[in-house]
Motif scaffolding. Structure first.
Motif, PDB file in Angstrom:
ATOM      1  N   ALA A 193       0.829  -1.204   0.000  1.00 35.66           N
ATOM      2  CA  ALA A 193       0.000   0.000   0.000  1.00 35.66           C
ATOM      3  C   ALA A 193       0.865   1.256   0.000  1.00 35.66           C
ATOM      4  CB  ALA A 193      -0.930  -0.014   1.211  1.00 35.66           C
ATOM      5  N   GLY A 194       1.958   1.219   0.796  1.00 34.26           N
ATOM      6  CA  GLY A 194       2.857   2.375   0.837  1.00 34.26           C
ATOM      7  C   GLY A 194       3.527   2.611  -0.507  1.00 34.26           C
ATOM      8  N   ASP A 195       3.945   1.527  -1.158  1.00 38.53           N
ATOM      9  CA  ASP A 195       4.590   1.648  -2.471  1.00 38.53           C
ATOM     10  C   ASP A 195       3.628   2.208  -3.515  1.00 38.53           C
ATOM     11  OD1 ASP A 195       6.742   1.057  -4.451  1.00 38.53           O
ATOM     12  OD2 ASP A 195       5.254  -0.376  -5.190  1.00 38.53           O
ATOM     13  N   LEU A 196       2.397   1.695  -3.499  1.00 42.11           N
ATOM     14  CA  LEU A 196       1.413   2.185  -4.482  1.00 42.11           C
ATOM     15  C   LEU A 196       1.071   3.644  -4.220  1.00 42.11           C
ATOM     16  CD1 LEU A 196      -0.971  -0.897  -4.759  1.00 42.11           C
ATOM     17  CD2 LEU A 196       0.890  -0.229  -6.275  1.00 42.11           C
ATOM     18  N   ARG A 197       1.021   4.027  -2.956  1.00 44.84           N
ATOM     19  CA  ARG A 197       0.751   5.441  -2.645  1.00 44.84           C
ATOM     20  C   ARG A 197       1.880   6.321  -3.176  1.00 44.84           C
ATOM     21  NH1 ARG A 197      -0.049   3.373   2.555  1.00 44.84           N
ATOM     22  NH2 ARG A 197      -2.221   2.834   2.992  1.00 44.84           N
ATOM     23  N   THR A 198       3.124   5.829  -3.044  1.00 38.34           N
ATOM     24  CA  THR A 198       4.273   6.595  -3.546  1.00 38.34           C
ATOM     25  C   THR A 198       4.188   6.770  -5.057  1.00 38.34           C
ATOM     26  OG1 THR A 198       5.680   5.774  -1.755  1.00 38.34           O
ATOM     27  CG2 THR A 198       6.801   6.646  -3.706  1.00 38.34           C
ATOM     28  N   ARG A 199       3.843   5.698  -5.755  1.00 36.28           N
ATOM     29  CA  ARG A 199       3.724   5.784  -7.216  1.00 36.28           C
ATOM     30  C   ARG A 199       2.584   6.694  -7.626  1.00 36.28           C
ATOM     31  NH1 ARG A 199       3.633  -0.523  -8.484  1.00 36.28           N
ATOM     32  NH2 ARG A 199       3.135   0.168 -10.619  1.00 36.28           N
ATOM     33  N   LEU A 200       1.528   6.652  -6.857  1.00 42.00           N
ATOM     34  CA  LEU A 200       0.404   7.531  -7.160  1.00 42.00           C
ATOM     35  C   LEU A 200       0.769   8.978  -6.894  1.00 42.00           C
ATOM     36  CD1 LEU A 200      -2.484   7.434  -8.162  1.00 42.00           C
ATOM     37  CD2 LEU A 200      -3.260   7.226  -5.791  1.00 42.00           C
ATOM     38  N   ALA A 201       1.550   9.200  -5.822  1.00 41.58           N
ATOM     39  CA  ALA A 201       1.999  10.568  -5.525  1.00 41.58           C
ATOM     40  C   ALA A 201       2.922  11.071  -6.637  1.00 41.58           C
ATOM     41  CB  ALA A 201       2.720  10.596  -4.181  1.00 41.58           C
ATOM     42  N   ALA A 202       3.772  10.151  -7.153  1.00 39.23           N
ATOM     43  CA  ALA A 202       4.652  10.538  -8.260  1.00 39.23           C
ATOM     44  C   ALA A 202       3.842  10.915  -9.487  1.00 39.23           C
ATOM     45  CB  ALA A 202       5.615   9.394  -8.576  1.00 39.23           C
ATOM     46  N   LEU A 203       2.773  10.193  -9.703  1.00 44.58           N
ATOM     47  CA  LEU A 203       1.900  10.519 -10.824  1.00 44.58           C
ATOM     48  C   LEU A 203       1.273  11.886 -10.635  1.00 44.58           C
ATOM     49  CD1 LEU A 203       0.303   9.795 -13.378  1.00 44.58           C
ATOM     50  CD2 LEU A 203      -1.372   8.654 -11.908  1.00 44.58           C
ATOM     51  N   ASP A 204       0.798  12.132  -9.443  1.00 46.12           N
ATOM     52  CA  ASP A 204       0.147  13.415  -9.182  1.00 46.12           C
ATOM     53  C   ASP A 204       1.129  14.580  -9.286  1.00 46.12           C
ATOM     54  OD1 ASP A 204      -2.238  12.106  -8.772  1.00 46.12           O
ATOM     55  OD2 ASP A 204      -1.977  11.940  -6.590  1.00 46.12           O
ATOM     56  N   ALA A 205       2.389  14.305  -8.887  1.00 43.94           N
ATOM     57  CA  ALA A 205       3.400  15.363  -8.946  1.00 43.94           C
ATOM     58  C   ALA A 205       4.188  15.344 -10.248  1.00 43.94           C
ATOM     59  CB  ALA A 205       4.365  15.224  -7.772  1.00 43.94           C
ATOM     60  N   GLY A 206       3.889  14.356 -11.128  1.00 46.99           N
ATOM     61  CA  GLY A 206       4.674  14.171 -12.340  1.00 46.99           C
ATOM     62  C   GLY A 206       4.687  15.355 -13.271  1.00 46.99           C
ATOM     63  N   GLU A 207       3.558  15.923 -13.524  1.00 47.76           N
ATOM     64  CA  GLU A 207       3.482  17.042 -14.463  1.00 47.76           C
ATOM     65  C   GLU A 207       4.322  18.214 -13.983  1.00 47.76           C
ATOM     66  OE1 GLU A 207       2.289  16.937 -17.337  1.00 47.76           O
ATOM     67  OE2 GLU A 207       1.333  14.976 -17.194  1.00 47.76           O
ATOM     68  N   GLU A 208       4.264  18.462 -12.685  1.00 49.26           N
ATOM     69  CA  GLU A 208       5.065  19.550 -12.127  1.00 49.26           C
ATOM     70  C   GLU A 208       6.554  19.246 -12.277  1.00 49.26           C
ATOM     71  OE1 GLU A 208       5.866  21.738  -7.811  1.00 49.26           O
ATOM     72  OE2 GLU A 208       4.101  20.466  -8.089  1.00 49.26           O
ATOM     73  N   GLY A 209       6.932  17.976 -12.027  1.00 49.98           N
ATOM     74  CA  GLY A 209       8.324  17.586 -12.185  1.00 49.98           C
ATOM     75  C   GLY A 209       8.785  17.683 -13.630  1.00 49.98           C
ATOM     76  N   LEU A 210       7.918  17.294 -14.565  1.00 49.94           N
ATOM     77  CA  LEU A 210       8.268  17.405 -15.972  1.00 49.94           C
ATOM     78  C   LEU A 210       8.512  18.853 -16.377  1.00 49.94           C
ATOM     79  CD1 LEU A 210       5.993  14.902 -17.950  1.00 49.94           C
ATOM     80  CD2 LEU A 210       8.429  14.739 -17.471  1.00 49.94           C
ATOM     81  N   ALA A 211       7.707  19.725 -15.885  1.00 52.29           N
ATOM     82  CA  ALA A 211       7.875  21.140 -16.217  1.00 52.29           C
ATOM     83  C   ALA A 211       9.236  21.646 -15.741  1.00 52.29           C
ATOM     84  CB  ALA A 211       6.755  21.959 -15.582  1.00 52.29           C
ATOM     85  N   ARG A 212       9.654  21.201 -14.567  1.00 52.29           N
ATOM     86  CA  ARG A 212      10.947  21.624 -14.050  1.00 52.29           C
ATOM     87  C   ARG A 212      12.087  21.043 -14.895  1.00 52.29           C
ATOM     88  NH1 ARG A 212      14.307  18.956 -11.130  1.00 52.29           N
ATOM     89  NH2 ARG A 212      12.760  17.371 -10.586  1.00 52.29           N
ATOM     90  N   LEU A 213      11.972  19.753 -15.243  1.00 52.31           N
ATOM     91  CA  LEU A 213      13.009  19.122 -16.046  1.00 52.31           C
ATOM     92  C   LEU A 213      13.072  19.705 -17.458  1.00 52.31           C
ATOM     93  CD1 LEU A 213      12.542  15.389 -14.980  1.00 52.31           C
ATOM     94  CD2 LEU A 213      14.407  16.929 -14.344  1.00 52.31           C
ATOM     95  N   GLU A 214      11.913  20.048 -18.014  1.00 53.01           N
ATOM     96  CA  GLU A 214      11.888  20.686 -19.335  1.00 53.01           C
ATOM     97  C   GLU A 214      12.564  22.049 -19.282  1.00 53.01           C
ATOM     98  OE1 GLU A 214       7.766  20.631 -20.148  1.00 53.01           O
ATOM     99  OE2 GLU A 214       7.754  18.610 -21.028  1.00 53.01           O
ATOM    100  N   ALA A 215      12.362  22.751 -18.180  1.00 54.50           N
ATOM    101  CA  ALA A 215      13.026  24.048 -18.018  1.00 54.50           C
ATOM    102  C   ALA A 215      14.542  23.861 -17.910  1.00 54.50           C
ATOM    103  CB  ALA A 215      12.488  24.759 -16.775  1.00 54.50           C
ATOM    104  N   ASP A 216      14.964  22.801 -17.189  1.00 56.87           N
ATOM    105  CA  ASP A 216      16.400  22.520 -17.079  1.00 56.87           C
ATOM    106  C   ASP A 216      16.994  22.216 -18.450  1.00 56.87           C
ATOM    107  OD1 ASP A 216      16.344  22.871 -14.378  1.00 56.87           O
ATOM    108  OD2 ASP A 216      16.268  20.738 -13.866  1.00 56.87           O
ATOM    109  N   LEU A 217      16.285  21.412 -19.246  1.00 56.92           N
ATOM    110  CA  LEU A 217      16.783  21.071 -20.573  1.00 56.92           C
ATOM    111  C   LEU A 217      16.870  22.313 -21.457  1.00 56.92           C
ATOM    112  CD1 LEU A 217      17.695  19.018 -22.645  1.00 56.92           C
ATOM    113  CD2 LEU A 217      15.286  18.594 -23.207  1.00 56.92           C
ATOM    114  N   ALA A 218      15.864  23.152 -21.402  1.00 57.21           N
ATOM    115  CA  ALA A 218      15.878  24.373 -22.209  1.00 57.21           C
ATOM    116  C   ALA A 218      17.042  25.275 -21.803  1.00 57.21           C
ATOM    117  CB  ALA A 218      14.551  25.110 -22.057  1.00 57.21           C
TER     118      ALA A 218
END
Length: 549
Positions: free
Chosen positions: A324-349
């Motif tokens: 349950a803890g692992d699945l919650r972590t993966r779900l949290a990563a999903l929820d925070a994924g878009e925000e993380g992608l935006a940061r990584l895209e900014a780093d790449l740019a």
């Protein structure tokens, strides 16, 4: 620097020991004397491709040994270190060719593969000639040559650093995108599974506790009826009531029994006490066995739910909480994924912008260096009778990489108005040799670790042009060891060290040998090169003039 070359039983050479020196080493001799054989033998020990049949007729095997000086920091040391071969102040290459064609190589007395031998030799010797298909003619190396000529190592280092940062940012973004895409594919599953697990909230060890309670309640259900019947049999409606009736009846008869009932009455009292204790114990047991039937249903329902969920997810019941803890972590990563992608895209740019800026600076430096190189080449080509030729260093956009975004190619147009093209496609044999010489002179820098070999690079030229070739070879020899095979007396006269290759026949066997010439012998050899088989007084005087000059 090549110091010695020892040849045994190779082609027309039975035994030959040569000592080379710094500066310009020239090899001369009549056509067919064996100059090319000498280069074949050197190429053999260096691992180059060459003739298939090398062993001298009548010998079981041929052998060539080359000894090079190996100063500290020489590029060959890195190759040797990677191959696990020890390196000292000298490097000894030895290669044997058996009669059956087998070839075996040693580097510093360690067996070496052909691949390692060629990698080492690439740092030791560079061949230039009319049939040179690598080195300066290899367009893939032109950018590195221009960069070495330009001397902007700091810009190259900055571009490599920026490229590394860009590549790292791109890799991180790609990894995050892949992870997010993978998680998104199971988003519905994750949300359902987490909700299901959170609702049940299984705890480590709970399955065992529930199973034990279930077994206890199932056991209690099976024996409680018998215990209740036993309690009833012991109570007032059973044994206890009968015994009290007996006691009452005996008490009424005791006064008339002359003491005969005192013993039985005492025993009956004791029995009533024991019976009471037994009934009390049975009652306690019955209380302990009492449970709410719904409690058993609830226990079984939760136990089966935990076991069913464990089977569903393929884990042990006690691991459901961790899952349950692992699945919650993966779900949290999903929820925070878009925000993380935006940061990584900014780093790449950001890193892409930095890389492009550094690459643009490098391009500008290359263009400036290309103009200087073209100007230097123009100055070298004129004395070589190539004043009408136009040498151009083309710097064009290419694929981005650690070395920048440029493609560099050396091109030449041999006549005004003629289209430019690669050196080896535009220039004729003689022209190509002179282009290569001019380019090598311009690109040469002090402390060059390579021994440079020019194989008849002066073919097809004479007079002032041959003299210009000789002067440039001598200039090149100021910063690197140079070996030149030549038919030109003007070139031979510029040598610091002169070797004559000559062929002889004894007892029906033809052999070639190489002789180091003394100053007085050089006069005769250069005179022969001028006049042919018969050395004239005029030819000798011309030779002396060339040597003085």
């Amino acid at each position: 620097m090549l110091r010695t070359l020892d040849i045994r039983d190779m082609l027309l050479i039975d035994r030959l020991d040569l000592d080379f020196r710094p500066g310009l080493n020239v090899l001369t001799g009549e056509t067919g004397a064996g100059k090319s054989i000498l280069l074949d033998c050197l190429g053999f020990v260096l691992g180059w491709r060459g003739r298939a049949e090398l062993v001298r007729k009548g010998a079981d095997q041929g052998e060539v040994t080359a000894v090079f000086d190996l100063p500290a920091g020489h590029p060959a040391r890195a190759v040797l270190d990677e191959a696990g071969i020890p390196a000292g102040d000298e490097l000894i290459l030895r290669r044997v060719n058996a009669r059956d064609g087998r070839k075996t190589a040693w580097i510093n007395d360690r067996r070496a593969s052909g691949e390692v031998l060629r990698a080492v030799s690439a740092t030791l010797v560079e061949l230039h000639g009319q049939h040179d298909d690598g080195g300066l003619l290899n367009a893939r190396g032109h950018r590195a040559l221009l960069d070495a000529f330009g001397g902007y190592d700091d810009l190259l280092a900055a571009v490599r650093t920026a490229w590394t940062a860009r590549a790292r940012a791109g890799k991180a973004l790609a990894s995050a995108r892949a992870q997010l895409a993978a998680v998104k594919e199971e988003e519905d599953f994750l949300r359902h599974a987490v909700g299901e697990l959170d609702k049940l909230d299984p705890q480590p060890g709970e399955e065992a506790d529930l199973d034990a309670r279930r077994r206890q309640m199932q056991a209690a259900e099976r024996i409680r009826a018998d215990v209740a019947r036993a309690l009833q049999a012991l109570g007032p409606e059973g044994a206890e009531g009968a015994m009290r009736d007996a006691d009452r009846w005996l008490q009424g008869a005791a006064d008339r029994a002359d003491g005969r009932l005192e013993g039985p009455l005492a025993a009956l009292d004791r029995a009533l006490i024991e019976l009471g204790e037994a009934a009390s114990g049975v009652e306690s047991a019955l209380d302990a066995l009492s449970f709410d039937p719904r409690a058993l249903e609830d226990c079984e329902e939760r136990l089966f739910a935990i076991r069913g969920l464990a089977r569903k997810h393929g884990v042990a019941p006690d691991d459901l909480a961790a899952l349950a803890g692992d699945l919650r972590t993966r779900l949290a990563a999903l929820d925070a994924g878009e925000e993380g992608l935006a940061r990584l895209e900014a780093d790449l740019a950001r890193t892409e912008t930095a890389y492009r800026a550094e690459a643009a600076r490098l391009t500008a430096a290359r263009q400036e260096a290309a103009a200087r190189l073209d100007q230097a080449m123009a100055a070298e080509l004129a004395p070589l009778k190539l004043e009408r030729a136009v040498f151009t260093t083309q710097v064009t956009p290419g694929e981005p990489g650690a070395e920048g975004t440029d493609t560099v190619a050396f091109t030449v147009a041999t006549n005004p108005g003629a289209p430019a093209g690669p050196l080896d496609r535009i220039a004729s044999g003689g022209e190509l040799s002179r282009f290569l010489l001019a380019l090598k002179v311009v690109l040469a820098r002090g402390g060059d670790a390579l021994t440079l070999i020019f194989d008849e690079i002066d073919r097809g030229v004479g007079g002032a042009t041959a003299d210009a070739v000789g002067r440039r070879l001598a200039k090149l020899a100021e910063v690197a060891q140079v070996l030149v095979v030549t038919h030109s007396p003007q070139v031979a006269a510029r040598g610091s060290h002169h070797f004559r290759v000559q062929k002889s026949v004894a007892e029906g066997m033809t052999t070639s040998r190489v002789v180091a010439l003394r100053p007085e012998d050089r006069v005769d050899e250069i005179a022969r090169m001028i006049s042919g088989a018969e050395v004239t007084v005029a030819a000798r005087a011309a030779a002396q003039e060339l040597l003085a000059g």
